[in-house]
Design an enzyme around this catalytic site. Structure first.
Site, PDB file in Angstrom:
ATOM      1  CB  SER A 277       1.018   1.092   4.540  1.00 26.14           C
ATOM      2  OG  SER A 277       0.515   1.675   3.360  1.00 26.14           O
ATOM      3  NE  ARG A 278       5.557  -3.751   2.036  1.00 22.65           N
ATOM      4  CZ  ARG A 278       6.268  -3.534   3.149  1.00 22.65           C
ATOM      5  NH1 ARG A 278       6.452  -2.299   3.595  1.00 22.65           N
ATOM      6  NH2 ARG A 278       6.817  -4.539   3.815  1.00 22.65           N
ATOM      7  CD  GLU A 307       9.388   1.063  -1.959  1.00 24.07           C
ATOM      8  OE1 GLU A 307      10.294   0.297  -1.561  1.00 24.07           O
ATOM      9  OE2 GLU A 307       8.483   1.486  -1.231  1.00 24.07           O
ATOM     10  CG  HIS A 325      10.548   1.212   2.316  1.00 26.68           C
ATOM     11  ND1 HIS A 325       9.925   0.410   1.401  1.00 26.68           N
ATOM     12  CD2 HIS A 325      10.103   0.783   3.525  1.00 26.68           C
ATOM     13  CE1 HIS A 325       9.149  -0.454   2.009  1.00 26.68           C
ATOM     14  NE2 HIS A 325       9.230  -0.241   3.324  1.00 26.68           N
ATOM     15  CB  ALA A 327       8.679   3.782   8.380  1.00 30.27           C
TER      16      ALA A 327
HETATM   17  N1  LIG Z   1       7.544   1.847   5.744  1.00 28.69           N
HETATM   18  C1  LIG Z   1       8.040   0.856   6.439  1.00 28.69           C
HETATM   19  O1  LIG Z   1       9.250   0.731   6.594  1.00 28.69           O
HETATM   20  C2  LIG Z   1       7.119  -0.106   7.116  1.00 28.69           C
HETATM   21  C3  LIG Z   1       7.467  -0.593   8.375  1.00 28.69           C
HETATM   22  C4  LIG Z   1       6.622  -1.488   8.985  1.00 28.69           C
HETATM   23  C5  LIG Z   1       5.432  -1.871   8.380  1.00 28.69           C
HETATM   24  N2  LIG Z   1       5.125  -1.384   7.155  1.00 28.69           N
HETATM   25  C6  LIG Z   1       3.842  -1.765   6.517  1.00 28.69           C
HETATM   26  O2  LIG Z   1       2.806  -1.548   7.457  1.00 28.69           O
HETATM   27  C7  LIG Z   1       1.863  -2.594   7.349  1.00 28.69           C
HETATM   28  C8  LIG Z   1       1.093  -2.732   8.642  1.00 28.69           C
HETATM   29  O3  LIG Z   1       1.909  -3.332   9.637  1.00 28.69           O
HETATM   30  P1  LIG Z   1       1.281  -3.828  11.019  1.00 28.69           P
HETATM   31  O4  LIG Z   1       2.367  -4.536  11.740  1.00 28.69           O
HETATM   32  O5  LIG Z   1       0.556  -2.721  11.694  1.00 28.69           O
HETATM   33  O6  LIG Z   1       0.223  -4.891  10.473  1.00 28.69           O
HETATM   34  P2  LIG Z   1      -1.072  -5.449  11.217  1.00 28.69           P
HETATM   35  O7  LIG Z   1      -1.373  -6.726  10.554  1.00 28.69           O
HETATM   36  O8  LIG Z   1      -0.873  -5.422  12.693  1.00 28.69           O
HETATM   37  O9  LIG Z   1      -2.198  -4.355  10.858  1.00 28.69           O
HETATM   38  C9  LIG Z   1      -2.780  -4.243   9.597  1.00 28.69           C
HETATM   39  C10 LIG Z   1      -4.225  -3.844   9.798  1.00 28.69           C
HETATM   40  O10 LIG Z   1      -4.801  -3.594   8.526  1.00 28.69           O
HETATM   41  C11 LIG Z   1      -6.119  -4.143   8.531  1.00 28.69           C
HETATM   42  N3  LIG Z   1      -6.580  -4.399   7.175  1.00 28.69           N
HETATM   43  C12 LIG Z   1      -6.264  -5.422   6.350  1.00 28.69           C
HETATM   44  N4  LIG Z   1      -6.901  -5.300   5.185  1.00 28.69           N
HETATM   45  C13 LIG Z   1      -7.658  -4.181   5.272  1.00 28.69           C
HETATM   46  C14 LIG Z   1      -8.542  -3.521   4.394  1.00 28.69           C
HETATM   47  N5  LIG Z   1      -8.792  -4.007   3.171  1.00 28.69           N
HETATM   48  N6  LIG Z   1      -9.142  -2.391   4.815  1.00 28.69           N
HETATM   49  C15 LIG Z   1      -8.914  -1.911   6.048  1.00 28.69           C
HETATM   50  N7  LIG Z   1      -8.081  -2.493   6.925  1.00 28.69           N
HETATM   51  C16 LIG Z   1      -7.458  -3.611   6.540  1.00 28.69           C
HETATM   52  C17 LIG Z   1      -5.999  -5.403   9.373  1.00 28.69           C
HETATM   53  O11 LIG Z   1      -7.269  -5.815   9.858  1.00 28.69           O
HETATM   54  C18 LIG Z   1      -5.069  -4.941  10.470  1.00 28.69           C
HETATM   55  O12 LIG Z   1      -5.753  -4.399  11.570  1.00 28.69           O
HETATM   56  C19 LIG Z   1       2.710  -3.821   6.979  1.00 28.69           C
HETATM   57  O13 LIG Z   1       1.942  -4.789   6.285  1.00 28.69           O
HETATM   58  C20 LIG Z   1       3.789  -3.232   6.105  1.00 28.69           C
HETATM   59  O14 LIG Z   1       3.420  -3.339   4.761  1.00 28.69           O
HETATM   60  C21 LIG Z   1       5.941  -0.508   6.514  1.00 28.69           C
END
Ligand SMILES: NC(=O)c1ccc[n+]([C@@H]2O[C@H](COP(=O)([O-])OP(=O)(O)OC[C@H]3O[C@@H](n4cnc5c(N)ncnc54)[C@H](O)[C@@H]3O)[C@@H](O)[C@H]2O)c1
Length: 366
Positions: A277-278, A307, A325, A327
């Site tokens: 995620s982050r 990072e 990073h 993914a």
């Molecule tokens: N490593 C990487 O290269 C990479 C690639 C893509 C996405 N990401 C990260 O993944 C994250 C998720 O992407 P996504 O497209 O699935 O987003 P999304 O918005 O579809 O899903 C995020 C989910 O988290 C939930 N959420 C928000 N705050 C919360 C909390 N406090 N407690 C519990 N749940 C909570 C939301 O309700 C939602 O269902 C992105 O924000 C990004 O930071 C990283």
């Protein structure tokens, strides 16, 4: 109609060139719902990376592009300097769009990050300055979910330790207790953040006959739970019962250090943590301590708290896998992200609502 409209506005521009020098003129054909833009001047756009050819074809056709091409990343000073006369900015997740940048770019109309996570953009500040903020959701879900699984399998089955051993030339041959890891099939997967990517990770678990628990700020619809055989649980239960915890929440004030000392204590000693995620969602110092004290079995990280730095206490650990990073880093997906970014800009400057505008409602975009 579009052709006539263009001729008319070109004629007007010829007669009063000064008044039109910096104007972008749109002529609407309301019957067809289309717009024509006078080709007087093209909007100036800064892209902090050359992106990919498929995106450049679109951008070069519509805009006067300024691509940052050197191998080194653009410095903050250079970014602030170059964005000063731009109407659009395409940036990456490690470039901050904040008050300072917005103040330095008075003509800016759109700030586009080539990522789904938009914690690098101060969306509220953008809204205050009437700048549209856009990201690239949806196109990277499966690639990212695949990679979370790559990490999950690799840490459980000690893939990198095996690879390192083979390359060292010291492997003495098969033995019964070499590099024994943890099983994946039949175990419990805990998905924290059950959005687009989290659901993709859960979907893949059915092939391994796993039980799936999830926790999210919002419960998923019943049909989604049924389809993915996923059970909604509170965070505590997820920490206590999961054999693998995969993080998919955005970085927000309330998800920062979600993986804390206290929550790591709740996890099974045999459990693994996967983070795509982050970085700041995990307290890296607490994680290193938990691993050192064998509170959990291992961790696989694609993202880091500071990072590009990694907590030194994690670097030497064999029970940790570290990736840079990547993914979403398949050529297909990164190309789709760049094209999506380009199309958001084209939409805005053609007078349409950018499909991925984060503050469309706040700005009253139709
Ligand atoms: N490593 C990487 O290269 C990479 C690639 C893509 C996405 N990401 C990260 O993944 C994250 C998720 O992407 P996504 O497209 O699935 O987003 P999304 O918005 O579809 O899903 C995020 C989910 O988290 C939930 N959420 C928000 N705050 C919360 C909390 N406090 N407690 C519990 N749940 C909570 C939301 O309700 C939602 O269902 C992105 O924000 C990004 O930071 C990283």
């Amino acid at each position: 109609m579009r052709h006539r409209a263009l001729l008319v506005c070109r004629r007007v521009a010829r007669r009063a060139p000064d008044a039109f020098a910096n104007l972008a003129v749109y002529v609407t054909n309301s019957a067809r719902g289309s717009f024509a833009r006078c080709e007087l001047t093209k909007p100036k756009i800064l892209s902090t990376r050359p992106l990919f050819p498929a995106a450049r074809v679109i951008l070069d056709q519509h805009f006067e592009m300024d691509y940052w091409t050197p191998h080194e990343r653009i410095s903050r000073d250079e970014l602030l300097k170059r964005v000063a006369d731009k109407e659009g900015l395409i940036c990456l997740l490690n470039e901050k769009v904040d008050e300072e940048l917005l103040a330095a770019a008075p003509k800016l109309r759109i700030a586009q990050t080539v990522s789904v996570g938009f914690d690098n953009i101060d969306v509220a500040a953008c809204t205050r300055r009437k700048v549209v903020a856009t990201n690239t959701p949806g196109v990277l879900d499966d690639t990212t979910a695949d990679f979370a699984w790559t990490l999950l399998m690799a840490i459980a089955r000690r893939l990198l330790e095996g690879d390192t051993w083979m390359r060292s030339g010291t492997w003495p041959g098969w033995d019964l207790d070499q590099l024994v890891g943890g099983d994946v099939w039949g175990k419990t997967l805990g998905v924290l953040g059950f959005g687009r990517i989290g659901r993709g990770v859960a979907r893949r678990a059915s092939g391994f006959n796993m039980r799936v628990l999830y926790s999210d700020a919002v419960r998923a619809p019943e049909d989604v739970e049924r389809e993915l055989h996923a059970e909604f649980v509170d965070r505590d239960r997820l920490f206590r019962e999961s054999d693998f915890i995969s993080l998919h929440v955005p970085l927000l004030p309330d998800t920062r250090h979600l993986i804390s000392h206290e929550n790591l204590e709740k996890m099974k000693r045999t459990a693994y943590l996967v983070n795509t995620s982050r970085g700041p969602v995990v307290d890296e110092a607490a994680l290193a301590e938990a691993l050192e004290n064998r509170k959990i079995a291992g961790a696989a990280l694609d993202v880091y708290e500071h990072e590009p730095l990694v907590n030194p206490a994690l670097l030497s650990r064999r029970d940790v896998i570290l990736t840079p990073h990547i993914a979403s880093a398949s050529l297909e997906t990164r190309t789709k992200m760049a094209v999506m970014a380009a199309n958001n800009l084209v939409a805005l400057f053609e007078g349409r609502r950018p499909p991925n505008a984060l503050n469309a409602d706040a700005l009253g975009l139709k």
